[in-house]
Design an enzyme around this catalytic site. Sequence first.
Site, PDB file in Angstrom:
ATOM      1  N   GLU A 292      81.921  42.399  90.444  1.00  0.00           N
ATOM      2  CA  GLU A 292      80.749  43.184  90.037  1.00  0.00           C
ATOM      3  C   GLU A 292      79.440  42.436  90.268  1.00  0.00           C
ATOM      4  O   GLU A 292      78.710  42.151  89.306  1.00  0.00           O
ATOM      5  CB  GLU A 292      80.857  43.518  88.539  1.00  0.00           C
ATOM      6  CG  GLU A 292      82.113  44.259  88.161  1.00  0.00           C
ATOM      7  CD  GLU A 292      82.297  44.402  86.659  1.00  0.00           C
ATOM      8  OE1 GLU A 292      82.955  45.355  86.235  1.00  0.00           O
ATOM      9  OE2 GLU A 292      81.777  43.541  85.905  1.00  0.00           O
ATOM     10  N   PRO A 293      79.088  42.113  91.508  1.00  0.00           N
ATOM     11  CA  PRO A 293      77.807  41.428  91.712  1.00  0.00           C
ATOM     12  C   PRO A 293      76.620  42.356  91.474  1.00  0.00           C
ATOM     13  O   PRO A 293      76.622  43.500  91.924  1.00  0.00           O
ATOM     14  CB  PRO A 293      77.868  40.996  93.186  1.00  0.00           C
ATOM     15  CG  PRO A 293      78.866  41.900  93.831  1.00  0.00           C
ATOM     16  CD  PRO A 293      79.800  42.394  92.760  1.00  0.00           C
ATOM     17  N   ARG A 332      61.296  37.935  82.918  1.00  0.00           N
ATOM     18  CA  ARG A 332      62.277  36.841  83.007  1.00  0.00           C
ATOM     19  C   ARG A 332      61.698  35.449  82.711  1.00  0.00           C
ATOM     20  O   ARG A 332      62.335  34.668  82.005  1.00  0.00           O
ATOM     21  CB  ARG A 332      62.992  36.864  84.364  1.00  0.00           C
ATOM     22  CG  ARG A 332      63.738  38.195  84.607  1.00  0.00           C
ATOM     23  CD  ARG A 332      64.675  38.150  85.801  1.00  0.00           C
ATOM     24  NE  ARG A 332      65.805  37.290  85.536  1.00  0.00           N
ATOM     25  CZ  ARG A 332      65.929  36.067  85.976  1.00  0.00           C
ATOM     26  NH1 ARG A 332      65.024  35.557  86.767  1.00  0.00           N
ATOM     27  NH2 ARG A 332      66.978  35.348  85.657  1.00  0.00           N
ATOM     28  N   CYS A 364      48.570  41.064  77.160  1.00  0.00           N
ATOM     29  CA  CYS A 364      47.964  40.441  75.999  1.00  0.00           C
ATOM     30  C   CYS A 364      48.993  39.603  75.249  1.00  0.00           C
ATOM     31  O   CYS A 364      49.479  39.995  74.193  1.00  0.00           O
ATOM     32  CB  CYS A 364      47.368  41.523  75.106  1.00  0.00           C
ATOM     33  SG  CYS A 364      46.314  40.816  73.863  1.00  0.00           S
TER      34      CYS A 364
END
Length: 440
Positions: A292-293, A332, A364
């Site tokens: 499942e890449p 991220r 912000c």
Amino acid sequence: MTEVWPMGTHRNDVGEIVVGEVSVAELAHSYGTPLYVYDETTLRSAMRGWQDALSSRLPHSRAVYAGKAFLCTAIAEIVAEEGLGLDCVSDGELFVGLNAGVPPHLLSLHGNNKGRNELEMALEAKIGKIIVDNFNEIDLLEELTAEHDEPMTVLLRLNPGVDVHTHRKISTGVADSKFGLPISDGQAERAVAKLVNIPGVRLAGYHAHVGSQLFDTDAHTGAISDMLAFAAKMRVSYGVELEIFSPGGGFGISYLDQDTPLDPAHWIETIASTIEAGCAENGLPLPMVIIEPGRAIAGPAGIAVYTLGARKQLDGIRTYVSVDGGMADNIRPALYDARYTAEIANRDGSGGPHETVTIAGKYCESGDLLIEDIDLPVSHEGDLLAIPAAGAYCLAMASNYNMSLKPAVALVNNGSTRLIRRRESFADLIRLDITRAHQE
Ligand code: LLP
């Protein structure tokens, strides 16, 4: 350009970065920034790379794309065209896959808290398999499958309790995890005992996903060995034949030039030989193997493009250069301390003066920094900044923080461009709002 960029990325005569034979400056001009650009050749060759590596080693096998990395209709259509499966983790992902024409038997449904509606949708659509995660779900499935004639194929998600070398927040197969049922304390076996007694389900095998952005095979090999020993035990105790086996995804990619990910052939060779050895040792026939890449397919194909704006120099501290996006389209760095590289995309400043700057987002939040301390050619307001390896888990986790508009997505292919998602508009920001006027 280096390997972190989509295949064939280069600079043209005037120094602009060119992806899929289309100038990034031209794309930014047409669609505005922030903009995400996917190169179709890189995307398709990653899909083929994983599927070919797998089927040349294990003929009875399938690569499925983990849609959580990035999904929209065009991507789902490409998945279907390439003959991969689509691994979903919500009814929303199932909807996009079904709507895009992915054959239902190639869809699978994950999730540690699948709702009644999600399971009903999966059963109605007769998807290929459901990966069962917990006892509540088993009870729900028992109830819901009673109304269906054909049994639903399920895999049981195991928690192998292995050590994983990646960021804590993307480790999933460690003992303390919300995913899957532990083998060690007998819960996985109890789940098997329940599943074999439900007429509406067919337990076809086992699944584990140990973590993400992995650069070594240790967690996978450890998990596979433990899972196969468990499968053999379940075969003896409950007569469950191991037909399907999935060690999940998690294959790491390069975000920085110095990253050294393993190639698909290396991953598959290790996974295949560990499965073969484990099956031989435990007297099991070779099952169908599913991988499942997600990141390894979408990540390298996508770049993010921003326009540089305000600059702030803090003497003796740092220089901030702000872009017109940030944590709303790429959370991220803030969430995992993920590190990215970047280049000025509209001109080649490499021969000129350089400086060390921090690329700040526009939202912000002090932590909205995309790249800290990067060496770049001295830039000016209005220059374009391109970040490679941005195809996975950026837009997929995007938000409307500060009422920002989610970026457009363009698909480039050998000189042609297709807008596959338009930029959100202000109207999109209020499309779900219910005003007094609506209620009157
Ligand atoms: N299969 C299962 C069951 C998963 O949970 C995942 C990812 C995958 C496959 C695909 O993993 P990949 O090949 O992409 O590593 N948001 C995080 C990543 C979370 C991954 C969650 N599960 C990030 O930005 O790094």
